[in-house]
Design an enzyme around this catalytic site. Structure first.
Site, short mmCIF file in Angstrom:
data_model
loop_
_atom_site.label_atom_id
_atom_site.label_comp_id
_atom_site.label_asym_id
_atom_site.label_seq_id
_atom_site.Cartn_x
_atom_site.Cartn_y
_atom_site.Cartn_z
N ARG A 56 30.35 37.31 77.34
CA ARG A 56 30.18 36.24 76.35
C ARG A 56 31.51 35.74 75.80
O ARG A 56 31.55 34.87 74.95
CB ARG A 56 29.34 36.75 75.16
CG ARG A 56 27.85 36.81 75.40
CD ARG A 56 27.44 37.85 76.40
NE ARG A 56 27.85 39.20 76.01
CZ ARG A 56 27.91 40.22 76.86
NH1 ARG A 56 27.64 40.06 78.14
NH2 ARG A 56 28.28 41.42 76.44
N CYS A 87 23.58 41.12 70.28
CA CYS A 87 24.98 40.80 70.58
C CYS A 87 25.40 39.68 69.65
O CYS A 87 24.80 38.59 69.68
CB CYS A 87 25.14 40.36 72.03
SG CYS A 87 26.81 39.76 72.43
N THR A 89 28.36 38.01 69.57
CA THR A 89 29.11 36.94 70.22
C THR A 89 28.20 35.98 70.97
O THR A 89 28.47 34.78 71.04
CB THR A 89 30.17 37.53 71.17
OG1 THR A 89 31.03 38.41 70.42
CG2 THR A 89 31.03 36.44 71.78
N THR A 131 34.66 40.10 67.92
CA THR A 131 35.50 39.62 69.02
C THR A 131 36.24 38.35 68.60
O THR A 131 35.76 37.59 67.75
CB THR A 131 34.67 39.33 70.27
OG1 THR A 131 33.78 38.23 70.00
CG2 THR A 131 33.88 40.54 70.71
N LYS A 175 32.81 50.14 74.65
CA LYS A 175 31.84 49.82 75.71
C LYS A 175 31.94 50.78 76.88
O LYS A 175 30.96 50.98 77.61
CB LYS A 175 32.05 48.38 76.21
CG LYS A 175 31.55 47.32 75.25
CD LYS A 175 31.47 45.97 75.91
CE LYS A 175 30.97 44.92 74.93
NZ LYS A 175 30.63 43.65 75.58
N CYS A 206 30.11 42.89 65.55
CA CYS A 206 30.01 43.20 66.98
C CYS A 206 29.17 44.46 67.08
O CYS A 206 29.41 45.43 66.34
CB CYS A 206 31.39 43.43 67.60
SG CYS A 206 31.30 44.03 69.32
#
Length: 246
Positions: A56, A87, A89, A131, A175, A206
């Site tokens: 993304r 999510c 983003t 992000t 992640k 996030c």
């Protein structure tokens, strides 16, 4: 005693996989935060974890939209009557996603902005951890300023933001499954730098960040830590749990 299978208040669909633990964590939060003594007092939830959704972030983030739309339609075909994308983003592409989807979205960002206006004082200084793609877009800032006009939103300094993106998605990042003390301390230090600049609340914008930095892990952090997934989970529970409670 049989379950209450005939009761229904709609079926919540969770789209996960962005990162791999996001949807799983959201479903876990729904279970843990629901006040229930029996299985059938819990809320039915449909989760689709799709880690094949393209990234993304960056200039090509929009390439994620077709796969997100396809995934949401799969949730709808399976019976979901509303959905949440686990999510932050991905919410940058809300307009494009909603244009092709018929069931309503529960927005992490919109709900968190409402929560900020309600619970964080008349003029909060909101420190945003997310992000670069999300924070540069200004979506959180716009929603927060709409619901709380006296708020001031700040994001990490350039060096800290670069480091935060590495902590989220770098080879040694969250992640990749690295949720130990080193990454916990690094994220906490970036958050503390926002507090040093005046932040009165931190939003973990996030879904990876709360895996290492949240109100439980950092119970002695000097300001409130708001997890948008917790905000949305509490919203879902408030709207749906009465249909399944004793």
């Amino acid at each position: 005693m049989s379950g209450n299978g005939s009761k229904s208040s709609g079926l919540v669909g969770i789209l996960g996989g962005m990162g791999p633990m996001a949807g799983v964590k959201m479903q876990e939060l729904i279970v843990k935060r629901t006040k229930a003594s029996r299985d059938f007092h819990h809320i039915p939830v449909l989760t689709y974890t799709n880690p094949q959704i393209p990234p993304r972030i960056g200039d090509f983030g929009v390439e994620c939209v077709p796969e997100i739309v396809r995934s949401i339609k799969a949730l709808e075909r399976a019976g979901a009557t509303e959905y949440v994308i686990a999510c932050n983003t991905a919410h940058v592409f809300t307009a494009e996603i909603e244009a092709d989807v018929s069931i309503p979205m529960i927005s992490l960002i919109a709900e968190t902005a409402k929560d900020t206006a309600k619970n964080c004082g008349a003029a909060p200084v909101v420190g945003l951890l997310g992000t670069l793609s999300l924070l540069k877009n200004g979506l959180y800032q716009d929603y927060i300023m709409k619901d709380c006009p006296q708020a001031n939103c700040i994001m990490p300094a350039d060096k800290d933001q670069t480091r935060l993106d590495e902590l989220i998605q770098g080879p040694g990042g969250i992640k990749a499954g690295n949720t130990g003390t080193e990454n916990r301390a690094a994220v906490a230090a970036i958050a503390q730098a926002l507090v040093d600049r005046g932040a009165t609340v931190i939003i973990t914008a996030c879904t990876e960040i709360p895996l290492v930095f949240n109100a439980d892990i950092c119970s002695d952090f000097p300001v409130s830590i708001v997890d948008p997934m917790v905000v949305v989970v509490d919203n879902i529970i408030a709207r749906h749990s009465s249909a399944y409670s004793a």
